[in-house]
Write an enzyme that holds these catalytic residues in place. Structure first.
Site, PDB file in Angstrom:
ATOM      1  CB  CYS A  62      62.404  64.630  17.011  1.00 15.03           C
ATOM      2  SG  CYS A  62      60.883  65.578  16.869  1.00 15.03           S
ATOM      3  CG  HIS A 122      60.040  69.102  18.739  1.00 16.05           C
ATOM      4  ND1 HIS A 122      59.830  68.100  17.840  1.00 16.05           N
ATOM      5  CD2 HIS A 122      58.888  69.813  18.762  1.00 16.05           C
ATOM      6  CE1 HIS A 122      58.605  68.192  17.342  1.00 16.05           C
ATOM      7  NE2 HIS A 122      58.028  69.230  17.895  1.00 16.05           N
TER       8      HIS A 122
END
Length: 146
Positions: A62, A122
């Site tokens: 990710c 993130h």
């Protein structure tokens, strides 16, 4: 406190709305919008009523994919060759998008857009995600208004 001056943006007559959607752990062909079996009427409506691009270089995880999408650069050039928690002191793996790599939000701001980022980010080192900050690597530090 330093006050940032409003940018000298180039006004665009009737500027388009821009929506970028990044989904983790979902195969491209799972939504019925793209021929899959999962019913996604809202996504299909957005696809039908706008311009959609369906080719994008993703990485296997990710944080690097987000960094590449946000900056328009290869994930190693955005210093995110791995997820932020696995950052190393190697070139391309620092885990922090450099301020020399403008994000799509920063570019859109120059054209008068207001931007928001929702959901999983993130791309901030874990030790900087507390209420103490620093906040320069949070979405608002990369050009997002919200």
């Amino acid at each position: 406190m330093i006050r940032r001056e409003e940018p000298n943006y180039i006004p665009i007559e009737n500027p388009p709305n821009i929506l970028i959607i990044l989904l983790d752990d979902v195969g491209f062909g799972q939504a019925d919008t793209f021929g899959g079996e999962i019913h996604t009427p809202t996504l299909s409506r957005l696809w039908d009523e706008g311009i959609a691009y369906n080719t994008f270089h993703t990485t296997s995880i990710c944080s690097p994919t987000r960094a590449a999408l946000l900056t328009g650069r290869n994930h190693h050039r955005a210093q995110t060759g791995s997820i932020t928690e696995r950052a190393l002191d190697w070139d391309g793996y620092l885990g922090v998008i450099p301020k020399t790599s403008a994000t799509v939000a920063e570019v859109l701001r120059e054209y008068g857009y207001k931007t928001s980022a929702f959901g999983k980010w993130h791309n901030t080192p874990a030790n900087e995600t507390t209420a103490m900050g620093p906040f320069d690597r949070w979405p608002t530090g990369y050009g997002f208004d919200y």
